[in-house]
Design a protein around this motif. Structure first.
Motif, mmCIF file in Angstrom:
data_model
loop_
_atom_site.group_PDB
_atom_site.id
_atom_site.type_symbol
_atom_site.label_atom_id
_atom_site.label_comp_id
_atom_site.label_asym_id
_atom_site.label_seq_id
_atom_site.Cartn_x
_atom_site.Cartn_y
_atom_site.Cartn_z
ATOM 1 N N ILE A 128 1.056 -1.187 -0.131
ATOM 2 C CA ILE A 128 0.139 -0.043 0.071
ATOM 3 C C ILE A 128 0.837 1.179 0.087
ATOM 4 N N TYR A 129 2.096 1.090 -0.514
ATOM 5 C CA TYR A 129 2.969 2.252 -0.627
ATOM 6 C C TYR A 129 2.314 3.754 -1.012
ATOM 7 N N GLU A 130 1.405 3.723 -2.072
ATOM 8 C CA GLU A 130 0.870 4.727 -2.525
ATOM 9 C C GLU A 130 0.140 5.363 -1.652
ATOM 10 N N SER A 131 -0.558 4.841 -0.629
ATOM 11 C CA SER A 131 -1.402 5.564 0.145
ATOM 12 C C SER A 131 -1.273 5.287 1.549
ATOM 13 N N ASP A 132 0.151 4.719 1.978
ATOM 14 C CA ASP A 132 0.393 4.272 3.160
ATOM 15 C C ASP A 132 0.442 5.530 4.351
ATOM 16 N N PRO A 133 -0.310 5.577 5.372
ATOM 17 C CA PRO A 133 -0.283 6.643 6.040
ATOM 18 C C PRO A 133 0.947 6.648 7.000
ATOM 19 N N GLN A 139 3.757 8.288 4.934
ATOM 20 C CA GLN A 139 3.176 9.702 4.764
ATOM 21 C C GLN A 139 3.900 10.368 5.917
#
Length: 178
Positions: A45-50, A53
């Motif tokens: 989930i690297y593109e949306s990983d909180p 971030q």
């Protein structure tokens, strides 16, 4: 995700583990004392990983790109591996996040001995500016990695010896008290 050990004295294929017999492991705490930070993240989930971030915000990692290192995806693959494996330092931190595959970073300890850091999918590390290191693949010859930077990307490597840089002296002073 991250495992580290002292390298043996063998000069064979750089893609092999090169563990001593018996193995001489290096703890995550010992890596931290050398300035190497690490995280375990969910690469799926690297593109949306909180979590990623939050790390990016806290450490001011404002730029990233993704590189796929494999003979079919990286032009001049063998030449690039030779270049990556030259011992060098950078004037900025080197941040790498393994999204797929595996790879090794080798770093020098306080006594100038090699430590190998094995990274698998989900592992992210920061090598501090001024640390001598090198990079290589493992036997799978494949990794997909995110490269992160503070500000604009800086690709310049300074091959050893590069002891006259202020960042090298600053790094050495930081690990004396660790």
């Amino acid at each position: 995700m991250i495992e580290a050990w002292y390298l043996d004295e063998c000069n064979g294929d750089q893609r092999l583990p090169h563990k001593c017999d018996p193995n001489k492991p290096v703890s995550l705490e010992e890596l931290k004392q050398l300035g190497v930070l690490h995280w375990k993240l969910d690469a799926d989930i690297y593109e949306s990983d909180p979590v990623l971030q939050k790390i990016r915000e806290e450490w001011h990692y404002t730029y990233n790109d993704i590189i796929s290192i494999h003979k079919d995806t990286l032009p001049n693959y063998e030449e690039k591996l030779k270049m990556f494996f030259e011992e060098h330092l950078h004037l900025d931190d080197e941040i790498r996040y393994i999204l797929d595959g595996r790879a090794y970073f080798d770093i020098r300890d306080k006594e100038d001995k090699w430590i190998r850091i094995s990274m698998n999918k989900g592992a992210m590390i920061t090598l501090p500016a001024g640390i001598y290191h090198r990079f290589t693949m493992d036997e799978t010859n494949y990794t997909k990695a995110m490269r992160l930077f503070k500000g604009e990307p800086v690709w310049k490597a300074y091959n050893r010896p590069a002891d006259d840089f202020e960042v090298r002296e600053k790094y050495l002073n930081s690990i004396k008290s660790a």
